[in-house]
Design a protein around this motif. Structure first.
Motif, PDB file in Angstrom:
ATOM      1  N   THR A  87      47.740  42.966  28.972  1.00 49.09           N
ATOM      2  CA  THR A  87      49.318  42.924  28.891  1.00 49.09           C
ATOM      3  C   THR A  87      49.820  43.696  29.830  1.00 49.09           C
ATOM      4  O   THR A  87      50.709  43.211  30.604  1.00 49.09           O
ATOM      5  N   TYR A  88      49.393  44.899  30.136  1.00 43.71           N
ATOM      6  CA  TYR A  88      49.772  45.936  31.297  1.00 43.71           C
ATOM      7  C   TYR A  88      49.334  45.439  32.397  1.00 43.71           C
ATOM      8  O   TYR A  88      50.116  45.419  33.405  1.00 43.71           O
ATOM      9  N   ALA A  89      48.163  44.828  32.553  1.00 47.27           N
ATOM     10  CA  ALA A  89      47.759  44.212  33.935  1.00 47.27           C
ATOM     11  C   ALA A  89      48.625  43.315  34.482  1.00 47.27           C
ATOM     12  O   ALA A  89      49.087  43.218  35.683  1.00 47.27           O
ATOM     13  N   VAL A  90      49.201  42.451  33.717  1.00 45.88           N
ATOM     14  CA  VAL A  90      49.979  40.885  34.022  1.00 45.88           C
ATOM     15  C   VAL A  90      51.109  41.768  34.315  1.00 45.88           C
ATOM     16  O   VAL A  90      51.964  41.206  35.331  1.00 45.88           O
ATOM     17  N   SER A  91      51.907  42.768  33.695  1.00 49.40           N
ATOM     18  CA  SER A  91      53.121  43.314  33.692  1.00 49.40           C
ATOM     19  C   SER A  91      53.247  43.935  34.971  1.00 49.40           C
ATOM     20  O   SER A  91      54.252  44.096  35.546  1.00 49.40           O
ATOM     21  N   THR A  92      52.138  44.402  35.504  1.00 52.03           N
ATOM     22  CA  THR A  92      52.139  45.237  36.778  1.00 52.03           C
ATOM     23  C   THR A  92      51.595  44.470  37.993  1.00 52.03           C
ATOM     24  O   THR A  92      52.411  44.711  39.132  1.00 52.03           O
ATOM     25  N   LEU A  93      50.665  43.460  37.912  1.00 52.34           N
ATOM     26  CA  LEU A  93      49.994  42.870  38.778  1.00 52.34           C
ATOM     27  C   LEU A  93      50.627  41.368  38.989  1.00 52.34           C
ATOM     28  O   LEU A  93      50.048  40.840  39.911  1.00 52.34           O
ATOM     29  N   GLY A  94      51.294  41.043  37.904  1.00 53.59           N
ATOM     30  CA  GLY A  94      51.798  39.654  38.012  1.00 53.59           C
ATOM     31  C   GLY A  94      50.904  38.587  37.456  1.00 53.59           C
ATOM     32  O   GLY A  94      49.619  38.912  36.981  1.00 53.59           O
ATOM     33  N   GLU A  95      51.607  37.432  36.854  1.00 56.03           N
ATOM     34  CA  GLU A  95      50.711  36.491  35.972  1.00 56.03           C
ATOM     35  C   GLU A  95      49.590  35.874  36.500  1.00 56.03           C
ATOM     36  O   GLU A  95      48.596  35.600  35.971  1.00 56.03           O
ATOM     37  N   ASP A  96      49.638  35.781  37.882  1.00 55.05           N
ATOM     38  CA  ASP A  96      48.631  35.167  38.806  1.00 55.05           C
ATOM     39  C   ASP A  96      47.423  35.831  38.802  1.00 55.05           C
ATOM     40  O   ASP A  96      46.285  35.428  38.656  1.00 55.05           O
ATOM     41  N   LEU A  97      47.736  37.215  39.057  1.00 53.16           N
ATOM     42  CA  LEU A  97      46.263  38.132  39.358  1.00 53.16           C
ATOM     43  C   LEU A  97      46.071  39.170  38.016  1.00 53.16           C
ATOM     44  O   LEU A  97      44.934  39.409  38.116  1.00 53.16           O
ATOM     45  N   GLY A  98      47.104  39.334  37.394  1.00 53.05           N
ATOM     46  CA  GLY A  98      46.871  40.667  36.210  1.00 53.05           C
ATOM     47  C   GLY A  98      45.794  40.212  35.336  1.00 53.05           C
ATOM     48  O   GLY A  98      44.775  40.930  35.218  1.00 53.05           O
ATOM     49  N   GLY A  99      45.719  39.013  34.599  1.00 52.00           N
ATOM     50  CA  GLY A  99      44.415  38.868  33.806  1.00 52.00           C
ATOM     51  C   GLY A  99      43.298  38.660  34.560  1.00 52.00           C
ATOM     52  O   GLY A  99      42.013  39.119  33.963  1.00 52.00           O
ATOM     53  N   LEU A 100      43.238  37.814  35.616  1.00 52.42           N
ATOM     54  CA  LEU A 100      41.888  38.067  36.381  1.00 52.42           C
ATOM     55  C   LEU A 100      41.376  39.329  36.776  1.00 52.42           C
ATOM     56  O   LEU A 100      40.119  39.604  36.595  1.00 52.42           O
ATOM     57  N   LEU A 101      42.141  40.223  37.218  1.00 51.72           N
ATOM     58  CA  LEU A 101      41.752  41.659  37.534  1.00 51.72           C
ATOM     59  C   LEU A 101      41.243  42.437  36.382  1.00 51.72           C
ATOM     60  O   LEU A 101      40.723  43.389  36.407  1.00 51.72           O
ATOM     61  N   SER A 102      42.102  42.230  35.259  1.00 53.39           N
ATOM     62  CA  SER A 102      41.730  43.060  34.158  1.00 53.39           C
ATOM     63  C   SER A 102      40.409  42.489  33.715  1.00 53.39           C
ATOM     64  O   SER A 102      39.562  43.349  33.135  1.00 53.39           O
ATOM     65  N   MET A 103      40.198  41.220  33.529  1.00 49.40           N
ATOM     66  CA  MET A 103      38.786  40.803  33.213  1.00 49.40           C
ATOM     67  C   MET A 103      37.747  41.453  34.149  1.00 49.40           C
ATOM     68  O   MET A 103      36.581  41.621  33.499  1.00 49.40           O
ATOM     69  N   LEU A 104      37.929  41.551  35.370  1.00 44.90           N
ATOM     70  CA  LEU A 104      36.940  41.883  36.204  1.00 44.90           C
ATOM     71  C   LEU A 104      36.786  43.488  35.905  1.00 44.90           C
ATOM     72  O   LEU A 104      35.555  43.756  36.176  1.00 44.90           O
ATOM     73  N   TYR A 105      37.768  44.338  35.723  1.00 50.97           N
ATOM     74  CA  TYR A 105      37.644  45.753  35.433  1.00 50.97           C
ATOM     75  C   TYR A 105      36.819  45.665  34.082  1.00 50.97           C
ATOM     76  O   TYR A 105      35.777  46.554  33.969  1.00 50.97           O
TER      77      TYR A 105
END
Length: 699
Positions: A87-105
């Motif tokens: 939720t935080y990742a999408v709110s700060t990094l955007g819908e396209d990238l937030g979920g992907l980068l959160s998953m990677l982390y």
């Protein structure tokens, strides 16, 4: 292996160190890459410290500081505004990238365990993935002339490249990741966890911090409590567990002498008992293999606590990331993974042939978890759900080829955690008592129940009070009642504690509503769970956890139906352990009991495969010599024609507790109605002793 990766690893150390200072990106991407690079750099330092023996000799304060540095980011307050939170990742990094980068982390957190285990190979390839994804951003920034803000078009373009990079990473390294849990289960040369258990100084809690697992109040409290117990009690607890495993082979007529390996699954903090159990298994000719709990999306991270595990720092984190595999999951990947599974078993078929199965210690006592559904979390598409079912089915067939069910067994037992509350010590002692109830007494009492059940063609079950259950279960016909029985008389062997009688229902003619006001299945709590059966198959389902029927149905479909459109009723059982029921009521812990114990506290109904899955052709006999003939149903009999249609690779027990139970009545072909339970009380002659615990009040 370290030498092979050493040069690449050194290059990654330098590159990660540079990024951790300043990634050179516009905010907030710079913040993300600096934070994650700093984490990776810290794990590299941890690897060197572990390799030099520093951690083994660190003070308790230094161990706690290290623990907080790596796992503190998962604590609720930190997690709320962390890139690990989708939720935080999408709110700060955007819908396209937030979920992907959160998953990677989230997947990169596996580096903590890798550092403790000196896995330079895994640390190297994960670091290379991170640097490669960093390069996806850098290339686009260069292309756009290093703008202060990335445009939506640029974000979408980079997201596509990042997703492709992650996909091919998992595809390319499938031969590295997929064999790990299989080989570690079969091959005892993987000994990091084994050595920690067998050779650590258990008198000092510092040993807990050497496993690369989160250490919390539960782990510390469990180790402290077990340290106080006399050696005789530790040996007795271990013996209950190891002898249950032996009995599982003995009762089913399987030859334990042909086995050389047992997979030991247990919680961190339980080492004093686990060490003793490993010694006892060795006396039986079995060497212990120990596999770490799932810590990657590929392995199903966040779906259950299996292997060698500790309690979760944050169960919402686990839930948020349980479907992260959706980012790279497709048919090509599944086929590749299945190919590697098959090749892995083929390469290790001699070890697979002498693998006996798991010996599992579960824990219970945490507050029931009702997760929050977040739209930002990864979710499987309908096509991916079908692929999950296909993969589980095919992997199950491969496993059964090399570890056939007719030569395989297991045992499972459970103990409470300090999280259960102020009565932990009392409840632990009661659980030890529960796990050692009189085997022969329950066998005799349960046989009296079976003698009544065997006269019926159906059983009618109703709820009481707020419970709306009204269900009729069809029974397997008996051709030779003097030699055959419908129900297995289950005491304490593979499933500890005693006791239950169970059968595989006839699906055709099994109809009605199953309802429980609250039940705890696996990691999750379900409120007002309902399932309607038509000819033994689930036709409707729902619960009251979320605001909309759609959310509730998805919750059940994902976590109970395991992405299947429907499941059969694979088991009908009557639990007879009223002592467990009384313990639950006296200490008000009914909502905290694991299925293992809860299923014994009333009738239960399993959805999925039968209890005899992959072993239907192996004769099974009760102590009185009668063969249990209800081992199949109209779906499992398809195994010779189409195994993919015969098995669902899941089995979940749903229990109606005695205080929600009305009647259980056997319906005979000649019109007789024989009561087994009336108004929640056993009425079969010879079962009166079971009512004593039901009628007691207080501790």
């Amino acid at each position: 292996m370290r030498d092979e990766y050493e040069e690449r690893y050194q290059l990654m150390m330098e590159r990660i160190a540079e990024i951790s200072i300043d990634a050179g990106f516009p905010a907030p991407y710079n913040t993300y890459f600096v934070e994650v690079a700093t984490f990776i750099r810290d794990t590299m330092v941890l690897l060197e410290q572990a390799g030099q023996g520093f951690l083994a000799n660190a003070s308790l304060e230094e161990c706690e500081s290290c623990q907080q540095r790596f796992f503190g980011r998962l604590e609720e307050e930190s997690y709320r505004e962390s890139f690990l939170n989708p939720t935080y990742a999408v709110s700060t990094l955007g819908e396209d990238l937030g979920g992907l980068l959160s998953m990677l982390y989230a997947d990169l957190l596996s580096l903590i365990a890798d550092a403790y285990e000196q896995r330079v190979d895994l640390m190297c390839i994960w670091s290379e993935l991170f640097v490669q994804i960093y390069g996806c951003f850098m290339e686009e920034l260069q292309e756009q002339g290093f703008p202060e803000v990335l445009s939506q078009e640029s974000c979408s373009f980079v997201a596509g490249n990042v997703k492709d990079t992650i996909y091919w990473f998992y595809h390319d390294y499938c031969e590295v990741f997929t064999p790990e849990p299989i080989v570690n289960m079969l091959d005892i040369s993987y000994d990091f966890l084994y050595n920690n258990i067998m050779f650590s100084d258990l008198s000092d809690n510092r040993y807990l911090y050497q496993f690369g697992l989160p250490v919390g109040e539960n782990e510390l409290g469990l180790a402290d409590y077990l340290r106080e117990l006399p050696e005789e009690q530790i040996q007795a607890m271990a013996r209950t567990y190891t002898q249950g495993y032996r009995k599982g082979f003995e009762i089913c007529g399987k030859d334990l002498s042909k086995k050389k390996t047992v997979k030991v699954e247990a919680p961190l903090g339980f080492e004093r008992v686990t060490r003793e159990a490993i010694k006892q298994f060795k006396e039986m000719g079995l060497h212990a293999s120990i596999v770490r709990e799932a810590n990657l999306s590929l392995y199903g991270r966040g779906t259950s606590k299996r292997g060698y595990f500790s309690t979760s720092v944050n169960r919402q984190f686990d839930y948020d990331h349980k479907d992260d595999k959706a980012y790279y999951f497709d048919k090509s990947f599944v086929e590749r993974r299945l190919e590697v599974v098959r090749d892995t078993y083929e390469k290790h078929k001699e070890l697979a042939a002498v693998f006996g199965g798991p010996a599992v210690v579960e824990v219970f006592g945490e507050e029931p978890f009702a997760p929050v559904n977040k739209p930002e979390n990864a979710t499987y598409t309908k096509k991916q759900n079908s692929l999950n079912v296909y993969q589980a089915s095919e992997a199950g067939k491969i496993t059964n080829t090399y570890i056939p069910g007719e030569a395989y067994s297991f045992t499972i037992i459970a103990y409470p955690l300090p999280a259960i509350g102020k009565d932990f010590r009392e409840i632990f002692a009661k659980t030890v008592e529960l796990n050692t109830l009189d085997y022969t007494l329950y066998q005799r009492v349960q046989q009296a129940i079976i003698d009544v059940l065997d006269q019926g063609e159906k059983v009618h079950i109703t709820g009481r009070g707020a419970n709306r259950t009204d269900l009729t279960v069809a029974l397997h016909p008996l051709e030779h009642p003097d030699k055959e029985t419908i129900f297995e008389n289950c005491v304490a062997d593979v499933n500890i504690p005693v006791g239950e009688v169970f059968t595989s229902p006839v699906l055709e003619g099994t109809n009605g509503l199953l309802h429980v006001t609250q039940v705890y299945l696996g990691e999750f709590c379900y409120k007002d769970l309902e399932m309607t059966f038509e000819d033994g198959m689930i036709s409707q389902y729902g619960c009251a956890n979320f605001d909309t029927p759609e959310e509730n149905e998805k919750y059940i479909r994902d976590n109970v139906l395991h992405h299947h459109d429907t499941l059969p009723m694979g088991e009908f059982a009557i639990g007879t352990n009223t002592v467990a029921y009384r313990m639950a009521r006296d200490y008000q812990i009914a909502d905290k009991l694991p299925i293992l114990i809860a299923e014994k506290t009333g009738p239960h109904f399993a959805v999925g495969d039968t209890c005899y899955s992959h072993a239907e052709d192996v004769p099974m006999y009760n102590a009185n010599g009668k063969e249990v003939v209800a081992r199949d149903n109209s779906i499992s009999v398809l195994r010779d024609q189409d195994p993919a249609k015969a098995y669902f690779n899941c089995h979940t027990d749903i229990t109606i507790p005695y205080d929600e139970l009305g009647d259980i009545t056997v319906l005979c072909k000649d019109g007789r109605e024989l009561p087994v339970i009336k108004e929640g009380r056993f009425v079969v002659p010879g079962t009166e002793i079971l009512n004593q615990a039901l009628d007691k009040g207080g501790k």
